[in-house]
Design a protein around this motif. Sequence first.
Motif, short mmCIF file in Angstrom:
data_model
loop_
_atom_site.label_atom_id
_atom_site.label_comp_id
_atom_site.label_asym_id
_atom_site.label_seq_id
_atom_site.Cartn_x
_atom_site.Cartn_y
_atom_site.Cartn_z
N GLU A 161 12.18 -8.71 5.56
CA GLU A 161 11.69 -9.73 6.48
C GLU A 161 12.24 -11.12 6.16
N LYS A 162 12.80 -11.28 4.95
CA LYS A 162 13.23 -12.60 4.50
C LYS A 162 14.58 -12.98 5.09
N ASP A 163 14.75 -14.29 5.33
CA ASP A 163 16.06 -14.79 5.74
C ASP A 163 16.76 -15.50 4.57
N GLN A 164 16.30 -15.19 3.36
CA GLN A 164 16.91 -15.80 2.18
C GLN A 164 16.79 -14.82 1.02
N PHE A 165 17.48 -15.14 -0.09
CA PHE A 165 17.40 -14.29 -1.27
C PHE A 165 15.99 -14.37 -1.86
N VAL A 166 15.61 -13.35 -2.62
CA VAL A 166 14.28 -13.32 -3.25
C VAL A 166 14.44 -13.30 -4.77
N THR A 167 13.39 -13.71 -5.47
CA THR A 167 13.38 -13.67 -6.93
C THR A 167 12.21 -12.82 -7.40
N LEU A 168 12.28 -12.38 -8.64
CA LEU A 168 11.20 -11.61 -9.23
C LEU A 168 9.90 -12.41 -9.20
N GLN A 169 9.95 -13.66 -9.65
CA GLN A 169 8.75 -14.47 -9.71
C GLN A 169 8.18 -14.71 -8.31
N GLY A 170 9.05 -14.97 -7.35
CA GLY A 170 8.58 -15.21 -5.99
C GLY A 170 7.87 -13.99 -5.42
N GLU A 204 0.83 -1.18 0.00
CA GLU A 204 0.00 0.00 0.00
C GLU A 204 0.88 1.24 0.00
N GLY A 205 0.36 2.29 -0.57
CA GLY A 205 1.08 3.55 -0.60
C GLY A 205 0.51 4.44 -1.68
N GLY A 206 0.43 5.72 -1.38
CA GLY A 206 -0.17 6.65 -2.32
C GLY A 206 0.78 7.11 -3.41
N THR A 207 2.08 6.85 -3.22
CA THR A 207 3.07 7.28 -4.20
C THR A 207 3.99 6.12 -4.55
N PRO A 208 4.67 6.19 -5.70
CA PRO A 208 5.63 5.13 -6.06
C PRO A 208 6.71 4.94 -5.00
N THR A 209 7.14 6.03 -4.36
CA THR A 209 8.18 5.93 -3.33
C THR A 209 7.69 5.11 -2.14
N GLN A 210 6.44 5.36 -1.73
CA GLN A 210 5.89 4.60 -0.61
C GLN A 210 5.77 3.12 -0.95
N ARG A 211 5.45 2.81 -2.19
CA ARG A 211 5.35 1.41 -2.59
C ARG A 211 6.72 0.74 -2.64
N LEU A 212 7.73 1.51 -3.03
CA LEU A 212 9.10 0.97 -3.00
C LEU A 212 9.52 0.65 -1.58
N LYS A 240 4.27 -8.50 -13.15
CA LYS A 240 5.72 -8.72 -13.29
C LYS A 240 6.45 -7.50 -13.88
N PRO A 241 5.97 -6.86 -14.94
CA PRO A 241 6.71 -5.70 -15.48
C PRO A 241 6.86 -4.58 -14.44
N THR A 242 5.78 -4.34 -13.68
CA THR A 242 5.85 -3.29 -12.65
C THR A 242 6.85 -3.64 -11.57
N LEU A 243 6.79 -4.87 -11.09
CA LEU A 243 7.70 -5.29 -10.03
C LEU A 243 9.14 -5.31 -10.52
N HIS A 244 9.34 -5.69 -11.76
CA HIS A 244 10.69 -5.69 -12.32
C HIS A 244 11.27 -4.28 -12.32
N ARG A 245 10.46 -3.28 -12.69
CA ARG A 245 10.93 -1.89 -12.66
C ARG A 245 11.26 -1.46 -11.23
N MET A 246 10.44 -1.87 -10.28
CA MET A 246 10.69 -1.51 -8.89
C MET A 246 12.01 -2.10 -8.40
N LEU A 247 12.25 -3.37 -8.73
CA LEU A 247 13.51 -4.01 -8.33
C LEU A 247 14.70 -3.33 -8.98
N GLN A 248 14.55 -2.94 -10.24
CA GLN A 248 15.64 -2.23 -10.92
C GLN A 248 15.95 -0.91 -10.23
#
Length: 265
Positions: free
Chosen positions: A29-38, A12-20, A47-55
């Motif tokens: 929160e994770k104790d392991q590496f994460v993947t885009l698909q996960g 949740e978040g009203g702006t892209p920064t808050q969502r990041l 997926k395209p939106t999340l990929h941009r966020m990760l980048q």
Amino acid sequence: MINTKAGKHRLEGGTPTQRLLALLEVISEKDQFVTLQGLVEETGIPKPTLHRMLQQLESSGMLQREADGRHYSRGARLRRLAENLLLNDTVGGARHAILASLGEEIGESCNITALSGGEVLYLDRVETPAPLRFYLQPGSRVPVHCSASGKLFLAQMAPAQRKRLLADMPLKKFTHNTLTDFNALEVEIETVKQQGYAFDDEEFLPGLLCIAVLASNPSGVSNIGVAMQAPIMRVTREQALSFLPALQRAADAIATICQNGSATS
């Protein structure tokens, strides 16, 4: 903000920064590496939106891509942010007062520590007035495998998480006592889990003995250690064990302060 609904984390978040920032919370929160698909499956974000966020997070240094190109882990900038929060939090004064009282009670140098990647970070320290001592200032770092606090932090991890952490760092030999074999270190960690305290018996610096306990965390894993350091010519292992009640009292008091966010009387 993170909302959990239908088995997923909804960012949740009203702006892209808050969502990041919300995405960073999920990853932290994770104790392991994460993947885009996960993360797509966990958050429901396309997926395209999340990929941009990760980048964006990767380019800012908050995340880093692992060697396989698929997995992401916490970046150097995010780790520095977490360390600075620990070093400069608002309860530092009350925490230091407890540490100073502990040092006065047992007469030796004492530290408050935290885990930072594969190292133990010294958040605070008080020095013994004795003329023979080892100087390690707040902000100093010690490899996790040859630190009393480090062994306690490792003992809290699941075996797979511990193996991943240690696989990315050499078990460097600093003294004749340093444990450089993974299996030998696992045996030591099992002992630490059973005892509830850990020793550094001349494993980082020749002539230096250290004993440590953890400050409890009712939410689960603790990232605060309390430790005593002394020259072996002045303190034996048996004498160090006699300091355990004082160390644990200090750790409990520090845990209370951390949980409340302010000093308590």
